[in-house]
Design an enzyme around this catalytic site. Structure first.
Site, short mmCIF file in Angstrom:
data_model
loop_
_atom_site.label_atom_id
_atom_site.label_comp_id
_atom_site.label_asym_id
_atom_site.label_seq_id
_atom_site.Cartn_x
_atom_site.Cartn_y
_atom_site.Cartn_z
N THR A 39 26.76 45.98 44.69
CA THR A 39 27.17 47.14 43.87
C THR A 39 26.42 47.08 42.54
O THR A 39 25.67 46.14 42.27
CB THR A 39 28.69 47.08 43.56
OG1 THR A 39 28.91 45.91 42.77
CG2 THR A 39 29.52 47.03 44.83
N ILE A 43 44.09 54.11 43.00
CA ILE A 43 42.99 53.14 42.98
C ILE A 43 42.17 53.33 41.71
O ILE A 43 41.63 54.42 41.46
CB ILE A 43 42.02 53.32 44.18
CG1 ILE A 43 42.77 53.29 45.50
CG2 ILE A 43 40.93 52.24 44.16
CD1 ILE A 43 41.86 53.39 46.70
N LYS A 82 39.87 37.45 35.10
CA LYS A 82 40.25 37.40 36.52
C LYS A 82 41.27 36.27 36.77
O LYS A 82 42.18 36.42 37.58
CB LYS A 82 39.02 37.23 37.41
CG LYS A 82 38.08 38.44 37.39
CD LYS A 82 38.73 39.69 37.95
CE LYS A 82 37.76 40.84 38.07
NZ LYS A 82 38.36 42.06 38.64
N TYR A 141 34.85 37.41 31.69
CA TYR A 141 35.10 37.88 33.07
C TYR A 141 35.95 36.86 33.82
O TYR A 141 36.97 37.21 34.43
CB TYR A 141 33.76 38.12 33.78
CG TYR A 141 33.91 38.66 35.19
CD1 TYR A 141 34.29 39.98 35.41
CD2 TYR A 141 33.67 37.86 36.31
CE1 TYR A 141 34.44 40.49 36.70
CE2 TYR A 141 33.80 38.35 37.60
CZ TYR A 141 34.20 39.67 37.79
OH TYR A 141 34.33 40.16 39.07
N ASN A 153 41.34 47.94 40.95
CA ASN A 153 40.02 47.56 41.41
C ASN A 153 38.97 47.60 40.30
O ASN A 153 38.05 46.78 40.30
CB ASN A 153 39.60 48.50 42.57
CG ASN A 153 38.11 48.51 42.79
OD1 ASN A 153 37.55 47.57 43.36
ND2 ASN A 153 37.43 49.54 42.31
N1 LIG Z 1 30.40 43.26 43.12
C1 LIG Z 1 30.77 41.99 43.30
O1 LIG Z 1 29.98 41.15 43.75
C2 LIG Z 1 32.17 41.56 42.99
C3 LIG Z 1 32.53 40.22 43.24
C4 LIG Z 1 33.83 39.80 42.96
C5 LIG Z 1 34.74 40.70 42.43
N2 LIG Z 1 34.36 41.99 42.20
C6 LIG Z 1 35.37 42.91 41.64
O2 LIG Z 1 35.45 44.06 42.46
C7 LIG Z 1 35.87 45.19 41.66
C8 LIG Z 1 34.94 46.36 41.92
O3 LIG Z 1 33.64 45.99 41.48
P1 LIG Z 1 32.32 46.77 41.94
O4 LIG Z 1 31.30 45.74 42.18
O5 LIG Z 1 32.65 47.78 42.96
O6 LIG Z 1 31.96 47.49 40.53
P2 LIG Z 1 31.11 48.80 40.23
O7 LIG Z 1 30.30 49.24 41.39
O8 LIG Z 1 30.43 48.52 38.93
O9 LIG Z 1 32.27 49.91 40.00
C9 LIG Z 1 33.17 49.74 38.96
C10 LIG Z 1 34.22 50.85 38.98
O10 LIG Z 1 35.09 50.62 37.88
C11 LIG Z 1 35.18 51.80 37.12
N3 LIG Z 1 35.27 51.52 35.69
C12 LIG Z 1 34.46 50.72 34.95
N4 LIG Z 1 34.79 50.81 33.66
C13 LIG Z 1 35.85 51.66 33.59
C14 LIG Z 1 36.63 52.16 32.53
N5 LIG Z 1 36.39 51.83 31.24
N6 LIG Z 1 37.63 53.03 32.81
C15 LIG Z 1 37.86 53.41 34.08
N7 LIG Z 1 37.17 52.96 35.14
C16 LIG Z 1 36.16 52.11 34.88
C17 LIG Z 1 33.90 52.58 37.39
O11 LIG Z 1 34.14 53.98 37.25
P3 LIG Z 1 33.57 54.91 36.07
O12 LIG Z 1 32.27 54.34 35.64
O13 LIG Z 1 33.47 56.26 36.73
O14 LIG Z 1 34.63 54.87 35.03
C18 LIG Z 1 33.62 52.24 38.85
O15 LIG Z 1 34.27 53.13 39.71
C19 LIG Z 1 35.85 44.70 40.21
O16 LIG Z 1 37.16 44.37 39.80
C20 LIG Z 1 35.01 43.44 40.26
O17 LIG Z 1 35.35 42.53 39.24
C21 LIG Z 1 33.11 42.44 42.45
#
Ligand SMILES: NC(=O)c1ccc[n+]([C@@H]2O[C@H](COP(=O)([O-])OP(=O)(O)OC[C@H]3O[C@@H](n4cnc5c(N)ncnc54)[C@H](OP(=O)(O)O)[C@@H]3O)[C@@H](O)[C@H]2O)c1
Length: 238
Positions: free
Chosen positions: A178, A6, A145, A141, A75
């Site tokens: 998040t 993951i 996607k 973005y 993810n």
């Molecule tokens: N939140 C929403 O409303 C929403 C809606 C639709 C889709 N999504 C999608 O859901 C997924 C998870 O989003 P989230 O909201 O859980 O985001 P989040 O809380 O910001 O977490 C993002 C994760 O991605 C990792 N990450 C970011 N940059 C990275 C890099 N350069 N290398 C390795 N890992 C990296 C971060 O880990 P580190 O910082 O430790 O590297 C963190 O674990 C994403 O694909 C997002 O596009 C989210």
């Protein structure tokens, strides 16, 4: 053992999903991110910056002799610069595409090159509704996607030609509370006409808790009937 890889396991949806998977002793999770926040006997952290494509190219999937199933969950994702085209920072354009689209493509390619056996395999790409309808200020973005959705569709057609026991879905997880949403609410209004709507989602309690969304993603992973539709959304569960 069912093995999971993951990306983005350190926070948000990825962390909640990792913790949920770890509640079953038949699962082992490799979490890929820059930082680690999970310590568990069935968990191993693999430090990787997905923006660093040379490092991603060198990433090696482990040999898994006792695997009964292997699942890759792309993810990790970032919203990137929230600005209209013309005002975007060139480096941020590149790093957002690299994290959201290029790194998942490299990982999927490497995953299927490594595990070219008959073990049951699934790829779950975490997509977004933003890849399916445009939002101003989110061009990279949305495009990344949309690219992930199309990559999944193409791979599905390839699997139909030459592979069994393997599937891929591109799953929109809904709107989750998040750090990504924190970042979205901090955007500049002139570059993002929808900002008030996103502030209201938070104030009205419309954002889903990451643990609730993780349960929905979990349902998609373990219910094979939900794998026939490649482009899917947690809303399909309703
Ligand atoms: N939140 C929403 O409303 C929403 C809606 C639709 C889709 N999504 C999608 O859901 C997924 C998870 O989003 P989230 O909201 O859980 O985001 P989040 O809380 O910001 O977490 C993002 C994760 O991605 C990792 N990450 C970011 N940059 C990275 C890099 N350069 N290398 C390795 N890992 C990296 C971060 O880990 P580190 O910082 O430790 O590297 C963190 O674990 C994403 O694909 C997002 O596009 C989210």
């Amino acid at each position: 053992m069912h093995y999971f890889f993951i990306t983005g396991s350190s926070k948000g949806l990825g962390k909640a999903l990792t913790e949920l998977l770890l509640s079953d002793k038949n699962n082992f999770v490799y979490g890929i991110s820059r930082t680690n926040t999970i310590y568990h006997q069935q968990f191993q952290h693999l430090k990787l910056d997905l923006a660093d494509l040379d490092a991603v190219k060198q990433f090696q999937f482990s040999e898994l002799k006792d695997a009964t199933a292997i699942t890759l969950i792309n993810n990790a994702g970032i919203v990137g610069d929230i600005k209209h085209l013309g005002n975007l920072d060139a480096k941020k354009i590149i790093s957002t595409y690299n994290i959201n689209l290029v790194a998942p493509t490299l990982l999927i390619n490497q995953f299927f090159n490594t595990y070219n056996n008959k073990i049951q395999k699934l790829v779950v790409n975490i997509s977004s509704g933003a890849g399916r309808s445009p939002i101003d200020g989110w061009s990279v973005y949305c495009a990344s996607k949309a690219g992930l959705d199309m990559l999944s569709l193409v791979f599905k057609t390839e699997l139909e030609h030459n592979n069994i026991n393997t599937n891929i879905i591109s799953l929109a997880p809904g709107i989750i509370d998040t750090s990504m949403q924190d970042e979205i609410r901090k955007a500049d209004k002139t570059n993002f006409s929808n900002i008030e709507r996103f502030i209201e989602y938070k104030n009205n309690g419309d954002l889903s808790n990451p643990k609730e969304t993780a349960k929905q993603v979990y349902a998609f992973i373990f219910n094979q009937k939900l794998h026939h539709k490649t482009i899917c959304s947690v809303r399909d569960l309703a």
